[in-house]
Design an enzyme around this catalytic site. Structure first.
Site, PDB file in Angstrom:
ATOM      1  N   SER A 193      11.094 -16.469  -5.804  1.00 15.87           N
ATOM      2  CA  SER A 193      10.535 -16.029  -7.084  1.00 15.87           C
ATOM      3  C   SER A 193       9.010 -16.102  -7.154  1.00 15.87           C
ATOM      4  O   SER A 193       8.316 -15.487  -6.364  1.00 15.87           O
ATOM      5  CB  SER A 193      11.197 -16.859  -8.196  1.00 15.87           C
ATOM      6  OG  SER A 193      11.012 -16.244  -9.454  1.00 15.87           O
ATOM      7  N   ASP A 237      21.285 -10.450  -9.780  1.00 17.19           N
ATOM      8  CA  ASP A 237      19.841 -10.441 -10.055  1.00 17.19           C
ATOM      9  C   ASP A 237      19.356  -8.995  -9.967  1.00 17.19           C
ATOM     10  O   ASP A 237      18.859  -8.547  -8.940  1.00 17.19           O
ATOM     11  CB  ASP A 237      19.124 -11.330  -9.036  1.00 17.19           C
ATOM     12  CG  ASP A 237      17.626 -11.452  -9.298  1.00 17.19           C
ATOM     13  OD1 ASP A 237      17.156 -10.955 -10.344  1.00 17.19           O
ATOM     14  OD2 ASP A 237      16.935 -12.063  -8.464  1.00 17.19           O
ATOM     15  N   HIS A 272      19.337 -14.959 -10.572  1.00 16.21           N
ATOM     16  CA  HIS A 272      18.024 -14.998  -9.921  1.00 16.21           C
ATOM     17  C   HIS A 272      17.835 -16.264  -9.064  1.00 16.21           C
ATOM     18  O   HIS A 272      17.540 -16.145  -7.874  1.00 16.21           O
ATOM     19  CB  HIS A 272      16.927 -14.836 -10.980  1.00 16.21           C
ATOM     20  CG  HIS A 272      15.551 -14.804 -10.397  1.00 16.21           C
ATOM     21  ND1 HIS A 272      15.199 -13.978  -9.340  1.00 16.21           N
ATOM     22  CD2 HIS A 272      14.426 -15.497 -10.717  1.00 16.21           C
ATOM     23  CE1 HIS A 272      13.922 -14.179  -9.050  1.00 16.21           C
ATOM     24  NE2 HIS A 272      13.442 -15.089  -9.854  1.00 16.21           N
TER      25      HIS A 272
END
Length: 210
Positions: free
Chosen positions: A110, A161, A188
């Site tokens: 991320s 995601d 995610h």
């Protein structure tokens, strides 16, 4: 099996104090060093609680997880770039040097893509392998740039995601030496939803590097 040696400390990088946790094999010399980064709502503590640090050390790796600047126990450190903008690749180079890691495997979920992707393009000789987990900033580089990088890569994402997972896959698959690990039924932060599958897939990839 002897329990891995867990420790925590700080390093100074570009004048900023960064917190890190480390797990090392109890009895043998470590095989490969693995540097774990984290997303915006997470920290090195995520990898401690999930047992990713311990799992890596039990399998013979030196695993180090840092708290990125402005987050976790590095919250007083100033980040080298605004959130979401690529940071200079020299930042992670300095982190590796401060930790005496040498060429390392970098795990980058991320938010941490803002650090790991510039590092991949500017210092890929210091990357033994790259494990991006739906990172940000993948769209800031071209297919041609990705095609130049020969670093072994494990692209990880959760099939639920739909935003960053798909976007990052579409860009990162231009890396020629890539494999894909899809964690079914996960969002995610896919490693949180399926930690056993995450660890199995990661260890299988690392074994190929030895």
């Amino acid at each position: 099996m002897a329990a891995p040696r867990l420790s925590e400390s700080t390093i100074t990088v570009e004048g900023q104090t960064l917190f890190y946790r480390q797990a090392e094999p109890a009895q043998q010399a470590p095989k490969l060093p693995v540097l774990l980064l984290h997303g915006i709502r997470f920290s090195s503590d995520t990898w401690l609680q999930l047992r990713t640090l311990a799992t890596l050390a039990e399998n013979g790796y030196r695993a180090v997880a840092i708290d990125l600047p402005g987050l976790g126990r590095s919250k007083d450190a100033t980040a080298p770039a605004p959130v979401g903008q690529p940071a200079p690749g020299a930042f992670l180079k300095a982190v590796l040097e401060a930790l005496c890691l040498g060429p390392a495997v970098v795990i980058s979920p991320s938010l941490s893509g803002m650090y790991s992707l510039p590092f991949l393009f500017q210092h890929n000789h210091l990357l033994k392998a790259y494990v991006p987990v739906a990172p940000i900033c993948t769209e800031k580089f071209t297919a041609e740039q990705y095609a130049q990088i020969k670093t072994p890569t494990l692209i990880v994402y959760g099939d639920q995601d739909v935003e960053l997972g798909q976007t990052s896959l579409n860009n990162l698959r231009h890396l020629p030496e890539h494999q894909v690990l899809v964690l079914q039924g996960t969002g995610h932060p896919c490693y949180l939803d399926k930690p056993d599958e995450w660890h199995r897939g990661l260890l299988a990839f690392l074994q190929q590097l030895e």
